[in-house]
Design an enzyme around this catalytic site. Structure first.
Site, PDB file in Angstrom:
ATOM      1  NE  ARG A  51      -1.874  -2.054   2.783  1.00 53.07           N
ATOM      2  CZ  ARG A  51      -1.918  -3.300   2.354  1.00 53.07           C
ATOM      3  NH1 ARG A  51      -2.834  -3.687   1.519  1.00 53.07           N
ATOM      4  NH2 ARG A  51      -1.038  -4.192   2.769  1.00 53.07           N
ATOM      5  CB  THR A  52       3.269   2.673   2.362  1.00 49.22           C
ATOM      6  OG1 THR A  52       2.465   2.246   3.460  1.00 49.22           O
ATOM      7  CG2 THR A  52       3.810   4.058   2.664  1.00 49.22           C
ATOM      8  CE  LYS A  80      26.954  -2.142  -5.669  1.00 52.33           C
ATOM      9  NZ  LYS A  80      27.172  -1.086  -6.678  1.00 52.33           N
ATOM     10  NE  ARG A 101       7.031   1.061   4.950  1.00 45.46           N
ATOM     11  CZ  ARG A 101       5.824   0.492   4.970  1.00 45.46           C
ATOM     12  NH1 ARG A 101       5.690  -0.789   4.673  1.00 45.46           N
ATOM     13  NH2 ARG A 101       4.761   1.193   5.282  1.00 45.46           N
ATOM     14  CG  HIS A 129       3.347   4.290   8.695  1.00 46.20           C
ATOM     15  ND1 HIS A 129       3.423   5.117   7.588  1.00 46.20           N
ATOM     16  CD2 HIS A 129       3.005   3.063   8.227  1.00 46.20           C
ATOM     17  CE1 HIS A 129       3.136   4.408   6.503  1.00 46.20           C
ATOM     18  NE2 HIS A 129       2.882   3.155   6.866  1.00 46.20           N
TER      19      HIS A 129
HETATM   20  C1  NCD Z   1       1.474  -0.719   8.234  1.00 39.49           C
HETATM   21  C2  NCD Z   1       2.950  -0.537   8.425  1.00 39.49           C
HETATM   22  O1  NCD Z   1       3.734  -0.711   7.477  1.00 39.49           O
HETATM   23  O2  NCD Z   1       3.333  -0.191   9.530  1.00 39.49           O
HETATM   24  N1  NCD Z   1       1.135  -0.947   6.918  1.00 39.49           N
HETATM   25  C3  NCD Z   1       0.900   0.119   6.113  1.00 39.49           C
HETATM   26  O3  NCD Z   1       1.758   0.935   5.873  1.00 39.49           O
HETATM   27  N2  NCD Z   1      -0.336   0.273   5.654  1.00 39.49           N
HETATM   28  C4  NCD Z   1       0.896  -1.707   9.155  1.00 39.49           C
HETATM   29  C5  NCD Z   1       1.505  -3.072   9.185  1.00 39.49           C
HETATM   30  O4  NCD Z   1       2.449  -3.380   8.465  1.00 39.49           O
HETATM   31  O5  NCD Z   1       0.995  -3.859   9.969  1.00 39.49           O
END
Ligand code: NCD
Length: 303
Positions: A51-52, A80, A101, A129
């Protein structure tokens, strides 16, 4: 130039503005279709995501911009031994904005200190997040119309769940929001979160019993047990099915309670609930894209 590492960097007025922009994008998408023409978003994902990452990419495409990046650490120079600081300096030469991320808490902050373009934290370890929180806030706002006076239940892995930590930080700024923390004893909300709530006089309670908490909730925020942050697989297996939301468990819930989940779902919510009018988790995915569009416009200072 501004980055977004922690949701607290946004004032309440700015959150309201992002929500208003997202509402306007939903109503008038054509107005925004070329706002980022000629701009590039780099998605630097050192940890898995569906999703993200795709939400950021879709957001940038819907603004008329372009996207470059990588979706796993193994395909980047991190494999590396390159530092996050050097990656950030390098990508600043190619793009206008970064979404990062990383499994390590604080990595996007380090990137933002070294990049010459805005950096958005797209999830750092068990820490924060903020853009998931933007998705959560727009969902609550569109479904409930306001944030004040809500009782919000957060259920599941409250220890490692970064989305939970960011959502509490955002919601506690509104009037008379109460929290109910529902988790097994091993996955309780960290003390630093409770201490800050206590300090501000914000009401919260803790329980292991989801059904007992259900009747008072306006929002139920379900989460998965964060397998990748456990040191011990046995402990994960013992805790992973602590809460499974089924239609029977919803019998005591308010008719207008809203069920959110940042997804991915493992089996915390039975698929039998997906068609319940209270289930909002797939709308939440869509709203996340609109809030990321609003955020990109804000950080790139596009009028
Ligand atoms: C969440 C995350 O990555 O923290 N997912 C997301 O970004 N929608 C929740 C999860 O991974 O459980």
């Amino acid at each position: 130039m501004r980055s977004l590492i922690d949701i607290l960097e946004l004032s309440t007025a700015e959150l309201d503005k992002l929500i208003a922009t997202a509402d306007d994008i939903i109503a008038n998408p054509e107005k925004y279709a070329h706002k980022c023409a000629g701009k590039k978003l780099a998605t630097l994902f050192f940890e898995p995501s569906t999703r993200t990452r795709l939400s950021f990419e879709a957001a940038m495409y819907e603004l008329g911009g372009n996207v470059l990046g990588f979706s796993e650490a193994q395909s980047s120079s991190a494999a590396k031994g390159e530092s996050v600081a050097d990656t950030a300096k390098t990508v600043s030469c190619y793009a206008d904005i970064i979404a990062m991320r990383h499994p390590k808490e604080g990595a996007p902050l380090v990137a933002s200190m070294n990049a010459s373009i805005p950096v958005i934290n797209a999830g750092d370890g068990g820490h924060n997040h903020p853009t998931q929180t933007l998705a959560d806030l727009l969902t609550i706002h569109r479904e409930k119309g306001h944030f004040d006076n809500l009782t919000v239940g957060l259920c599941g892995d409250l220890k490692f769940g970064r989305t939970v930590h960011s959502l509490i930080a955002a919601l506690r700024r509104y009037n008379n929001v109460k929290f109910v923390f529902i988790s097994p004893n091993e996955l309780k909300i960290p003390d630093y979160v409770k201490d800050s709530l206590k300090k501000e006089g914000i009401e919260y309670s803790e329980t292991t019993d989801l059904e007992a908490a259900m009747p008072c909730l306006d929002i139920l925020y379900m989460t998965r047990v964060q397998r990748e942050r456990f040191f011990n697989e046995e402990e994960y297996l013992r805790l992973k099915d602590s809460y499974i939301l089924t239609p029977e468990k919803l019998l005591g819930a308010k008719a207008d309670m809203k069920i959110l989940h940042p997804l991915p779902r493992v089996n915390e919510i039975s698929v039998a609930i997906d068609n319940d009018p209270r289930a909002c988790y797939f709308k939440q995915v869509l709203y996340g894209k609109y809030m990321r569009m609003a955020l990109i416009l804000m950080l790139l200072e596009v009028e």
